[in-house]
Design an enzyme around this catalytic site. Structure first.
Site, PDB file in Angstrom:
ATOM      1  CE  LYS A 127      -3.368   6.724 -33.516  1.00  0.00           C
ATOM      2  NZ  LYS A 127      -3.960   7.347 -32.416  1.00  0.00           N
ATOM      3  CE  LYS A 211      -7.545  11.016 -42.273  1.00  0.00           C
ATOM      4  NZ  LYS A 211      -8.436  10.531 -41.278  1.00  0.00           N
ATOM      5  CE  LYS A 214      -3.110  14.145 -35.132  1.00  0.00           C
ATOM      6  NZ  LYS A 214      -4.237  15.291 -33.956  1.00  0.00           N
TER       7      LYS A 214
END
Ligand code: TRP
Length: 347
Positions: A127, A211, A214
């Site tokens: 991240k 994957k 969102k």
């Protein structure tokens, strides 16, 4: 992954604390098929086996920046839990921020966790990327808050996906170090991961190697729980595949990631092994298969969307349900927090 040698106890719960399930989803972005098949759907049967707590982890949601409409997103996740079959009378459903024990215990556990342990967290590395110096301290401490979520209830069983296993390991290490350092054996049990059934990794509809997420820029890459029946069907029809018909062995399908993903989604929605679906559609063209998959997806997700929408028309009622959940959560967490303060030596 520990700096000090941490011994694994003979049992993960030597003090015999009552068994409890805890899990959570962040109110960020849109809930999608991956969240449903990979997490929430699998929680439903757990509530009949052990007392269960399903949290909307809104404190985690702000680690990457303050979320616009945080309260509405929190209600939306709660509505999704309930629409998917979580019974808020049986299980405890509540927003993390409404129970102050999470933040308070997280502080104490920040002083137990070692920087070296957090430096190894792969999700933080992913991240933060190149911006390690500029992300929030909260993003770094995120896994400690997750440990606090679990340990605040002495939860013994934590359903998580593959991507959260490292965080759960950390929670175990933190629990163990607290117990050792403060000489309170068995004070916190070692939470066990619950790896639930043959849950597929639900991949993007545009790229079988990424994957379903969102945060993907393309909305065509995912099926959102809020998508209309028409949107669901259109996204499935537009999903990437290869020109070959369905067929071959499971190993051969694995080499065709987009095709394999669609078969996996079908199998998960139908609740059948993927090999059965491969056999059922052997030789079929993807155009035919996609129509069947679209019908199946609409039949499973349509009613969930409708129940969610119905729940969300009455915000006051959702807020009442969540406040009731928070009160029941506090009744468990506050006495454990009081014992923790005492064990830590506070006045
Ligand atoms: N980090 C988890 C995720 O992103 C969410 C989460 C927060 C969680 N606290 C938790 C999951 C405690 C299980 C237990 O999926």
């Amino acid at each position: 992954m520990t700096d000090q040698a941490v011994q694994t106890p003979a049992t993960s719960n030597p003090a015999g604390h009552p068994e409890r399930v805890f899990s959570g989803v962040q109110p960020t972005g849109n809930l999608h098929l991956g969240n449903y098949l990979g997490a929430i759907r699998n929680w439903v049967p757990l509530q009949d086996q052990r007392p269960s707590i399903f949290c909307v982890v809104d404190l985690h949601a702000i680690t990457a920046g303050f979320e616009p409409d945080l309260a509405d997103k929190t209600r939306e996740i709660a509505a999704a839990y309930i629409a998917c079959g979580i019974d808020p009378k049986k299980s405890i459903v509540f927003p993390q921020s409404r129970v102050s024990a999470h933040a308070e215990l997280a502080w104490i556990l920040n002083c137990v966790a070692r920087i070296g342990w957090l430096d190894r967290m792969t999700q933080f590395k992913d991240k933060a990327g190149k911006h390690k110096e500029r992300v929030s301290v909260g993003l770094y401490a995120y896994p400690v808050l997750m440990a606090a979520d679990i340990l605040a209830y002495r939860a013994t069983h934590v359903p998580v996906g593959e991507d959260q296993k490292q965080h759960l390991e950390l929670a175990r290490d933190i629990a163990q170090k607290f117990n050792n350092d403060l000489n309170v054996p068995g004070f916190f049990p070692q939470p066990e991961p619950l790896i639930l059934g043959p849950t597929p990794r639900v991949m993007s509809l545009r790229d079988g190697k990424a994957k379903m997420s969102k945060s993907d820029a393309s909305d065509l890459s995912r099926i959102n729980l809020k998508d209309s029946d028409e949107e669901i069907a259109a996204k499935i029809r537009k999903a990437r595949t290869d020109p070959e018909p369905i067929g071959g062995t499971m190993e051969e399908m694995d080499a065709r990631p987009e095709a394999s993903n669609l078969l996996g989604i079908y199998a998960a929605l139908a609740g059948k092994p993927k090999a059965d679906i491969l056999e059922q559609f052997e030789g079929a063209q993807f155009s035919t298969f996609k129509n069947e998959l679209a019908d199946l997806a609409v039949s499973v997700l349509g009613p969930i969307r409708q129940r969610m929408a119905a729940l969300l028309t009455d915000k006051a009622e959702i807020d009442r349900v969540l406040e009731d959940g928070a009160a029941r959560a506090r009744a468990i967490a506050m006495p454990i927090l009081a014992e923790t303060r005492k064990a830590a030596g506070f006045l």
